[in-house]
Design a protein around this motif. Structure first.
Motif, PDB file in Angstrom:
ATOM      1  N   ASP A  11       2.705  -2.223   3.356  1.00 15.61           N
ATOM      2  CA  ASP A  11       1.531  -2.288   2.479  1.00 15.61           C
ATOM      3  C   ASP A  11       1.680  -1.315   1.310  1.00 15.61           C
ATOM      4  N   ALA A  12       2.191  -0.095   1.614  1.00 12.23           N
ATOM      5  CA  ALA A  12       2.369   0.924   0.571  1.00 12.23           C
ATOM      6  C   ALA A  12       3.396   0.465  -0.462  1.00 12.23           C
ATOM      7  N   ILE A  13       4.449  -0.246   0.001  1.00 15.21           N
ATOM      8  CA  ILE A  13       5.480  -0.755  -0.922  1.00 15.21           C
ATOM      9  C   ILE A  13       4.870  -1.820  -1.835  1.00 15.21           C
ATOM     10  N   ILE A  14       4.089  -2.729  -1.242  1.00 19.03           N
ATOM     11  CA  ILE A  14       3.468  -3.808  -2.040  1.00 19.03           C
ATOM     12  C   ILE A  14       2.489  -3.225  -3.067  1.00 19.03           C
ATOM     13  N   ALA A  15       1.739  -2.211  -2.636  1.00 18.46           N
ATOM     14  CA  ALA A  15       0.732  -1.609  -3.540  1.00 18.46           C
ATOM     15  C   ALA A  15       1.379  -0.657  -4.553  1.00 18.46           C
ATOM     16  N   GLY A  16       2.654  -0.308  -4.322  1.00 17.17           N
ATOM     17  CA  GLY A  16       3.318   0.653  -5.221  1.00 17.17           C
ATOM     18  C   GLY A  16       2.731   2.051  -5.082  1.00 17.17           C
ATOM     19  N   ASN A  17       2.149   2.354  -3.919  1.00 10.83           N
ATOM     20  CA  ASN A  17       1.547   3.673  -3.678  1.00 10.83           C
ATOM     21  C   ASN A  17       2.643   4.620  -3.158  1.00 10.83           C
ATOM     22  N   ILE A  18       3.216   5.416  -4.081  1.00 11.01           N
ATOM     23  CA  ILE A  18       4.413   6.198  -3.743  1.00 11.01           C
ATOM     24  C   ILE A  18       4.141   7.284  -2.686  1.00 11.01           C
ATOM     25  N   PRO A  19       3.092   8.132  -2.850  1.00  9.72           N
ATOM     26  CA  PRO A  19       2.848   9.148  -1.817  1.00  9.72           C
ATOM     27  C   PRO A  19       2.633   8.525  -0.435  1.00  9.72           C
ATOM     28  N   GLN A  20       1.905   7.402  -0.415  1.00 10.65           N
ATOM     29  CA  GLN A  20       1.646   6.697   0.845  1.00 10.65           C
ATOM     30  C   GLN A  20       2.947   6.140   1.430  1.00 10.65           C
ATOM     31  N   ASP A  53      18.560   7.182  18.092  1.00  5.87           N
ATOM     32  CA  ASP A  53      19.530   7.362  19.188  1.00  5.87           C
ATOM     33  C   ASP A  53      20.970   7.326  18.666  1.00  5.87           C
ATOM     34  N   GLY A  54      21.168   7.925  17.495  1.00  5.49           N
ATOM     35  CA  GLY A  54      22.529   8.057  16.959  1.00  5.49           C
ATOM     36  C   GLY A  54      23.044   6.854  16.193  1.00  5.49           C
ATOM     37  N   VAL A  55      22.254   5.772  16.122  1.00  8.64           N
ATOM     38  CA  VAL A  55      22.721   4.548  15.444  1.00  8.64           C
ATOM     39  C   VAL A  55      21.762   4.215  14.304  1.00  8.64           C
ATOM     40  N   LEU A  56      22.317   3.871  13.127  1.00  9.23           N
ATOM     41  CA  LEU A  56      21.470   3.532  11.971  1.00  9.23           C
ATOM     42  C   LEU A  56      20.896   2.126  12.105  1.00  9.23           C
ATOM     43  N   ARG A  57      19.586   2.007  11.795  1.00 11.94           N
ATOM     44  CA  ARG A  57      18.920   0.700  11.845  1.00 11.94           C
ATOM     45  C   ARG A  57      18.190   0.441  10.547  1.00 11.94           C
ATOM     46  N   ARG A  58      18.373  -0.753  10.013  1.00 15.02           N
ATOM     47  CA  ARG A  58      17.700  -1.137   8.760  1.00 15.02           C
ATOM     48  C   ARG A  58      16.215  -1.371   9.053  1.00 15.02           C
ATOM     49  N   ILE A  59      15.338  -0.739   8.292  1.00  9.65           N
ATOM     50  CA  ILE A  59      13.903  -0.820   8.586  1.00  9.65           C
ATOM     51  C   ILE A  59      13.171  -1.679   7.556  1.00  9.65           C
ATOM     52  N   VAL A  60      13.427  -1.381   6.260  1.00  6.84           N
ATOM     53  CA  VAL A  60      12.649  -2.048   5.220  1.00  6.84           C
ATOM     54  C   VAL A  60      13.399  -1.931   3.893  1.00  6.84           C
ATOM     55  N   GLU A  61      13.023  -2.746   2.901  1.00 11.11           N
ATOM     56  CA  GLU A  61      13.579  -2.604   1.551  1.00 11.11           C
ATOM     57  C   GLU A  61      12.434  -2.479   0.552  1.00 11.11           C
ATOM     58  N   TYR A  62      12.735  -1.875  -0.590  1.00  5.37           N
ATOM     59  CA  TYR A  62      11.736  -1.890  -1.665  1.00  5.37           C
ATOM     60  C   TYR A  62      12.447  -2.069  -3.005  1.00  5.37           C
ATOM     61  N   PRO A  63      11.706  -2.513  -4.067  1.00  2.00           N
ATOM     62  CA  PRO A  63      12.359  -2.819  -5.351  1.00  2.00           C
ATOM     63  C   PRO A  63      12.908  -1.566  -6.040  1.00  2.00           C
ATOM     64  N   LEU A  64      13.983  -1.776  -6.810  1.00  2.60           N
ATOM     65  CA  LEU A  64      14.658  -0.661  -7.504  1.00  2.60           C
ATOM     66  C   LEU A  64      13.746   0.072  -8.487  1.00  2.60           C
ATOM     67  N   ASN A  65      12.803  -0.673  -9.093  1.00  2.00           N
ATOM     68  CA  ASN A  65      12.032  -0.055 -10.178  1.00  2.00           C
ATOM     69  C   ASN A  65      11.134   1.098  -9.707  1.00  2.00           C
ATOM     70  N   ILE A  66      10.791   1.149  -8.388  1.00  2.75           N
ATOM     71  CA  ILE A  66       9.951   2.275  -7.948  1.00  2.75           C
ATOM     72  C   ILE A  66      10.784   3.423  -7.339  1.00  2.75           C
ATOM     73  N   HIS A  67      12.124   3.227  -7.291  1.00  3.78           N
ATOM     74  CA  HIS A  67      12.976   4.242  -6.646  1.00  3.78           C
ATOM     75  C   HIS A  67      12.908   5.616  -7.334  1.00  3.78           C
TER      76      HIS A  67
END
Length: 431
Positions: A11-20, A53-67
């Motif tokens: 929801d925070a990614i969709i709203a572009g709410n960076i602190p959230q 547990d020592g293994v990387l897992r992909r959780i979510v993506e967000y657009p480059l423009n808010i990086h």
């Protein structure tokens, strides 16, 4: 609960709410027992991965423009320079999540071709330090460590690769020693967990406050017990030996592959064998393996070649090893088939594999004779009750705590160690 936190993050990614967005990512990471959060810009998007547990897992993506805004937010939290994007930066931050958990964050930024990559190491301040048996230390290994901790002086070393839980083992030991009548000093880089009753100091190599300098200073602070983050060079090992000889108990870490190889490493640093035998009490080698999910674990067949390795490992167990004979007879192994409780991975949580070499007179004799690592390992099993990493792993797999696949991912088979040692010895002779 995890699904709810992930929904808040999306929801925070969709709203572009960076602190959230940043706080939701951290809350979700804590909830999923993650140790690190990776924020990685790629060509068309930014991916967020958690190390669980020592293994990387992909959780979510967000657009480059808010990086850039996300990176700036993290930099503000950890007092880094927002306008400096060409060089890597390191910082720290303390965060209290919405549900009241205090987090210590170590933040590292790195410029990449797609933008700045951020890694946040999470330390949960409210987490209790587990006691030695909770870490997975049992039987002879536990007895040896307890004997060493009861000694008034000497050196206890833990060894293993980065992220194998060495610091946690040391903190667990210090927790046992932490009493009002003793003065405990630690010299660390950085101070990872703050404990009441300990005097903890952080080194700053850029202003020449190194481990060796810190250790020298510690000796003037009337200590009983000193913990040094890492022995990296001859100078640090010399001061540690001096501290041990003057009646202090010294705990530290060193980077080698096994308990026996630690002796070779210290010998290569130029420490005479008589000093090693009179100061080193115990060497603990360790690895972390993932625990089988107890909710969905089931018995599995084992291929003949792996079963051969298992039988070889069990054949050379020290006679007084504390293991149920029925387990050795049955030779049953397990894996997790995956369920909702473990996110369909089959593993949940981690446990340590431990190899503890306790120096007794037989081992000391061999060190003084500069015996090979192979001879010391054989004597360790025969006379000092040492259980190797591989053997400890096989026992834990038989007990249904982990899988053979995990054990052989982190522990080498004994024969391989022996052949490597022989190769090294023959190369040395040719020289």
């Amino acid at each position: 609960m995890d699904g709810e936190k992930l929904q808040q993050l999306q929801d925070a990614i969709i709203a572009g709410n960076i602190p959230q967005l940043v706080m939701s990512a951290l809350s979700h990471a804590i909830e999923s027992r993650s140790s690190d959060v990776h924020i990685e810009p790629e060509k068309n998007l930014v991916r967020v991965r958690f190390r669980i547990d020592g293994v990387l897992r992909r959780i979510v993506e967000y657009p480059l423009n808010i990086h850039p805004a996300v990176v700036s937010r993290i930099k503000i939290m950890s007092n880094l320079k927002i306008d400096e994007q060409r060089i890597p930066q390191d910082g720290r931050s303390q965060v209290t999540t919405a549900d009241g958990r205090e987090m210590d964050l170590r933040i590292s930024t790195l410029p990449t071709v797609n933008g700045e990559k951020v890694v946040m190491r999470l330390q949960d301040q409210s987490r209790k330090i587990p006691d030695l048996p909770e870490l997975g230390i049992e039987g002879n290994s536990l007895k040896f460590i307890e004997e060493s901790l009861a000694m008034p002086n000497g050196i206890i070393l833990t060894t293993g690769p980065t992220g194998s839980g060495k610091t946690t083992t040391l903190y667990s030991c210090l927790n046992r020693l932490n009493r009002p009548e003793v003065n405990i000093l630690t010299i660390e880089d950085p101070v990872e967990i703050q404990l009441d009753g300990l005097n903890q100091s952080q080194v700053h190599p850029d202003i020449d406050y190194t481990f060796a300098f810190g250790l020298r200073t510690a000796l003037r602070q009337d200590p009983n017990i000193i913990m040094v983050g890492e022995i990296r060079d001859r100078e640090t090992v010399d001061v540690a030996i001096e501290a041990s000889l003057t009646g202090h108990l010294v705990l530290s870490t060193i980077h080698t592959n096994s308990a026996v190889e630690t002796l070779t490493r210290i010998d290569n640093m130029g420490v005479p064998p008589f000093l090693m035998t009179s100061t080193i009490n115990t060497i603990i080698a360790q690895r972390l393996v993932r625990r089988v999910c107890q909710n969905c674990k089931e018995e599995i067949p084992v291929d003949p070649s792996t079963m051969e390795l298992v039988k070889e490992a069990l054949a050379t167990l020290p006679p007084n090893t504390d293991i149920d004979p029925a387990l050795v007879q049955g030779l049953k192994f397990y894996h997790g088939k995956g369920c909702d409780q473990c996110d369909h991975i089959g593993y949940k949580g981690r446990v340590g594999l431990y190899e503890v070499l306790h120096l007794n007179n037989e081992i000391r004799k061999l060190i003084l004779q500069r015996a090979t690592a192979m001879e010391v390992e054989a004597a360790g099993k025969k006379y000092a009750g040492m259980v190797t990493l591989e053997q400890n792993g096989v026992i834990k797999a038989l007990q249904g705590i982990t899988t053979l696949e995990e054990v052989y991912r982190v522990a080498r088979h004994g024969e391989e160690v022996r052949s490597k040692t022989q190769d090294t010895d023959s190369r040395e002779e040719k020289k």
